[in-house]
Design a protein around this motif. Sequence first.
Motif, PDB file in Angstrom:
ATOM      1  N   SER A   1      11.240   7.951  -1.018  1.00  0.00           N
ATOM      2  CA  SER A   1      11.330   6.915   0.001  1.00  0.00           C
ATOM      3  C   SER A   1      10.059   6.872   0.853  1.00  0.00           C
ATOM      4  O   SER A   1       9.511   5.805   1.129  1.00  0.00           O
ATOM      5  CB  SER A   1      12.581   7.187   0.852  1.00  0.00           C
ATOM      6  OG  SER A   1      12.464   6.599   2.114  1.00  0.00           O
ATOM      7  N   GLY A   2       9.557   8.029   1.238  1.00  0.00           N
ATOM      8  CA  GLY A   2       8.333   8.076   2.045  1.00  0.00           C
ATOM      9  C   GLY A   2       7.114   7.618   1.258  1.00  0.00           C
ATOM     10  O   GLY A   2       6.268   6.867   1.748  1.00  0.00           O
ATOM     11  N   ILE A   3       7.061   8.066   0.018  1.00  0.00           N
ATOM     12  CA  ILE A   3       5.932   7.701  -0.839  1.00  0.00           C
ATOM     13  C   ILE A   3       5.854   6.187  -1.008  1.00  0.00           C
ATOM     14  O   ILE A   3       4.795   5.570  -0.860  1.00  0.00           O
ATOM     15  CB  ILE A   3       6.071   8.377  -2.217  1.00  0.00           C
ATOM     16  CG1 ILE A   3       5.861   9.886  -2.091  1.00  0.00           C
ATOM     17  CG2 ILE A   3       5.092   7.777  -3.222  1.00  0.00           C
ATOM     18  CD1 ILE A   3       6.264  10.666  -3.343  1.00  0.00           C
ATOM     19  N   MET A   4       7.000   5.586  -1.298  1.00  0.00           N
ATOM     20  CA  MET A   4       7.013   4.143  -1.538  1.00  0.00           C
ATOM     21  C   MET A   4       6.605   3.380  -0.286  1.00  0.00           C
ATOM     22  O   MET A   4       5.890   2.375  -0.358  1.00  0.00           O
ATOM     23  CB  MET A   4       8.397   3.704  -2.025  1.00  0.00           C
ATOM     24  CG  MET A   4       8.740   4.221  -3.417  1.00  0.00           C
ATOM     25  SD  MET A   4       7.612   3.642  -4.730  1.00  0.00           S
ATOM     26  CE  MET A   4       8.302   2.026  -5.078  1.00  0.00           C
ATOM     27  N   LYS A   5       7.045   3.868   0.858  1.00  0.00           N
ATOM     28  CA  LYS A   5       6.639   3.198   2.098  1.00  0.00           C
ATOM     29  C   LYS A   5       5.127   3.197   2.237  1.00  0.00           C
ATOM     30  O   LYS A   5       4.521   2.176   2.575  1.00  0.00           O
ATOM     31  CB  LYS A   5       7.266   3.923   3.299  1.00  0.00           C
ATOM     32  CG  LYS A   5       8.549   3.261   3.781  1.00  0.00           C
ATOM     33  CD  LYS A   5       8.951   3.822   5.133  1.00  0.00           C
ATOM     34  CE  LYS A   5      10.284   4.514   5.009  1.00  0.00           C
ATOM     35  NZ  LYS A   5      10.808   5.054   6.267  1.00  0.00           N
ATOM     36  N   ALA A   6       4.531   4.352   1.971  1.00  0.00           N
ATOM     37  CA  ALA A   6       3.078   4.455   2.093  1.00  0.00           C
ATOM     38  C   ALA A   6       2.375   3.526   1.102  1.00  0.00           C
ATOM     39  O   ALA A   6       1.401   2.846   1.441  1.00  0.00           O
ATOM     40  CB  ALA A   6       2.641   5.900   1.870  1.00  0.00           C
ATOM     41  N   LEU A   7       2.905   3.475  -0.111  1.00  0.00           N
ATOM     42  CA  LEU A   7       2.273   2.624  -1.130  1.00  0.00           C
ATOM     43  C   LEU A   7       2.416   1.148  -0.773  1.00  0.00           C
ATOM     44  O   LEU A   7       1.480   0.357  -0.950  1.00  0.00           O
ATOM     45  CB  LEU A   7       2.893   2.904  -2.509  1.00  0.00           C
ATOM     46  CG  LEU A   7       2.716   4.320  -3.045  1.00  0.00           C
ATOM     47  CD1 LEU A   7       3.250   4.428  -4.475  1.00  0.00           C
ATOM     48  CD2 LEU A   7       1.250   4.749  -3.002  1.00  0.00           C
ATOM     49  N   TYR A   8       3.601   0.796  -0.282  1.00  0.00           N
ATOM     50  CA  TYR A   8       3.811  -0.592   0.130  1.00  0.00           C
ATOM     51  C   TYR A   8       2.817  -0.956   1.225  1.00  0.00           C
ATOM     52  O   TYR A   8       2.155  -1.997   1.191  1.00  0.00           O
ATOM     53  CB  TYR A   8       5.230  -0.785   0.668  1.00  0.00           C
ATOM     54  CG  TYR A   8       6.326  -0.725  -0.365  1.00  0.00           C
ATOM     55  CD1 TYR A   8       6.131  -1.134  -1.684  1.00  0.00           C
ATOM     56  CD2 TYR A   8       7.594  -0.269  -0.009  1.00  0.00           C
ATOM     57  CE1 TYR A   8       7.176  -1.082  -2.617  1.00  0.00           C
ATOM     58  CE2 TYR A   8       8.636  -0.217  -0.925  1.00  0.00           C
ATOM     59  CZ  TYR A   8       8.417  -0.638  -2.236  1.00  0.00           C
ATOM     60  OH  TYR A   8       9.439  -0.590  -3.148  1.00  0.00           O
ATOM     61  N   ALA A   9       2.722  -0.079   2.203  1.00  0.00           N
ATOM     62  CA  ALA A   9       1.862  -0.354   3.355  1.00  0.00           C
ATOM     63  C   ALA A   9       0.416  -0.553   2.913  1.00  0.00           C
ATOM     64  O   ALA A   9      -0.305  -1.391   3.457  1.00  0.00           O
ATOM     65  CB  ALA A   9       1.965   0.784   4.363  1.00  0.00           C
ATOM     66  N   ALA A  10       0.009   0.239   1.908  1.00  0.00           N
ATOM     67  CA  ALA A  10      -1.384   0.147   1.449  1.00  0.00           C
ATOM     68  C   ALA A  10      -1.545  -0.935   0.388  1.00  0.00           C
ATOM     69  O   ALA A  10      -2.627  -1.086  -0.192  1.00  0.00           O
ATOM     70  CB  ALA A  10      -1.822   1.501   0.909  1.00  0.00           C
ATOM     71  N   LYS A  11      -0.458  -1.653   0.132  1.00  0.00           N
ATOM     72  CA  LYS A  11      -0.470  -2.725  -0.866  1.00  0.00           C
ATOM     73  C   LYS A  11      -0.983  -2.261  -2.232  1.00  0.00           C
ATOM     74  O   LYS A  11      -1.717  -2.972  -2.934  1.00  0.00           O
ATOM     75  CB  LYS A  11      -1.341  -3.900  -0.378  1.00  0.00           C
ATOM     76  CG  LYS A  11      -0.886  -4.495   0.948  1.00  0.00           C
ATOM     77  CD  LYS A  11      -0.891  -6.008   0.868  1.00  0.00           C
ATOM     78  CE  LYS A  11      -0.762  -6.696   2.216  1.00  0.00           C
ATOM     79  NZ  LYS A  11       0.393  -6.346   3.006  1.00  0.00           N
TER      80      LYS A  11
END
Lengths: 337, 337
Positions: A255-265
């Motif tokens: 969940s945390g990883i995906m948030k970071a990836l989403y944020a960085a597009k």
Amino acid sequence: MTNKAITIIDIAKILGVSKSTVSRALKDHPDISNATKEAVQMMAKQLKYKPNAVAMSLRHKKSKVIGLIVPTLSPFFFPSVIHGIENEVNKRGYNLMILQSNESYEREVLNVDILQSNNVEGILVSISRKTENLSHFTALIEDNTPIVFFDRIPKSIQADMVLVDDISGAFNAVEHLISIGKRKIAICLGNPNLLISSNRLSGYKKALKKHSIEINEEFIITGQSSEEAEKETKKLLELTNPPDAILAISDLTMSGIMKALYAAKIKIPEDIAVIGFCEDTFSQMYNPPVSTIDPMGIEIGKIAAERLFQRIHENNILEPKTINLSSRLIIRDSTKV
Amino acid sequence: MTNKAITIIDIAKILGVSKSTVSRALKDHPDISNATKEAVQMMAKQLKYKPNAVAMSLRHKKSKVIGLIVPTLSPFFFPSVIHGIENEVNKRGYNLMILQSNESYEREVLNVDILQSNNVEGILVSISRKTENLSHFTALIEDNTPIVFFDRIPKSIQADMVLVDDISGAFNAVEHLISIGKRKIAICLGNPNLLISSNRLSGYKKALKKHSIEINEEFIITGQSSEEAEKETKKLLELTNPPDAILAISDLTMSGIMKALYAAKIKIPEDIAVIGFCEDTFSQMYNPPVSTIDPMGIEIGKIAAERLFQRIHENNILEPKTINLSSRLIIRDSTKV
DNA sequence: ACCGGTCGTGCAACCGGTTGCAGTTGATAA
DNA sequence: TTATCAACTGCAACCGGTTGCACGACCGGT
């Protein structure tokens, strides 16, 4: 129940027989005449008699209750395990008593006491992070109490264990990433004290070695919470040479990883492929749905309960056995080329 | 436990006193001399004596066990509730016995019997979809058994209820969508038989009416599973005049809706804003994180358990009360302009 | 009329504690 | 020396079932 319930003595008094007769009539004992049986059974139905499980438990030293100790009930893993256990337990007419250790050793010891006090017929345990002294469990085993450990198992104890093969799970996941052309593979660990962390890490390393990929310590990060995983992932992305794939050790870190990836597009899987140890239900919530090495929570619960009942039915004389479930690799869009 | 456990009789024999003396010494009764007390307590510790909870339960008719009946243990909602309940139950030195009805009326009736048989001191229930005849519960209440219903509550019964205010929750969600400029608002229901469905629907309609937005029946869809929600959402998108916002009734439907939106490459929230009744943990897994009317699973469990203990401690003489938690509206990127 | 056997039922002990009441002991007062 | 009274401790019943054994009634055979 607060109001006095109907007992066999009530039935006996009304019918003018002894409570032994009522007891036997209710269980169709051959000694009792049909006339008496019918009268008793009718009356029992009429008065809505319910046998007192506590009294029977005291008499027979069989409570029809299974005890379960888990570190926590928070999502994601343990609730699934409970789901798997409960189905098996219910199916056999048993009941489940659930206790949390809250990752506390003292609480865990106390919980073992509670379950013993309640005459449970067997115990399923996933131990707390803090547990090192195992005497509360060895005492149980010497006491001949059926016990099965699952997932978070103690290292040195002679007992049944149920777990998934984390090493090969991680190994397969990494090989899969390599097969789609990824080479710069990161891994996000959870709590480093847990065996699953070190096992999954060693599977990761084994796969890299097999394919002659050097291990980059910068790619090994730790996130004990979703937020921590997010933060650490962001750091990964800022590396001069960032990874092209990430293996998440749990739902929480995913969940945390995906948030970071989403944020960085970040484009998934083109820029970075993602795979994790996620319950199937949850792995499908992401965009794209993430590939997963199913930790098989429900399955673990089911198998552990089955093994426990085997022990209970065979008088606990079985040889201790470790059941290694092989985890399923489910490939979804997050690692599709 | 399989091997015979230490009882007060064992201690009594060793010390050459009566079991009454041991019993009193262990509970620090003033009649017993200090010398005897010490001797008994020492010996108890040495032999690792554990009181037999079953025997005490039989004697006192107090089992220190709370019963819980839920329709299912599958994610997402009920495991959270259990988490909330267990914390309260443990805190008070009670234990929790969990049973699933699997949405079966017969199973639910059976479960009530089981809990009664086990002398539970109180019961927490979320009823099954199929339950219409409530006699198994009215019997409990007449029996003076403390009982608290939560979430899936029966319509006509005099008892404590704990639930979140679904009508205002949905109302606020829709008003929020309107406030960011959305007007073509769809809603995806779950099982139409559940009160939460109709309540949330009526909150939805109320908000639309207040803002003079006509209700479009095409925008009211139903998804009992994630897949069904996904399929129905796709149909929504194919309308000549598709919605610009969707309200999801549960985690499960949200999951399907988001899959459909991802597949259609819909921009969230620009094209379609999304909000749902999702547990906080899960609402953050999507991209973007979705706004949510927190169904407050943990909170419901906590409050229901607290109310049950209030009943237990005050001899069950409280007036039935309905506790309406107001749900929190958490605004995230899925509805940010 | 007597013996043996069957059938159906009741008595009482048991599971492991709790608790009201009675009994024993020793010290103190009469 | 004896009555009195604490201070302790034990007996036995109880919670609600189960179960080994004994008992009484009734049967048929001799």
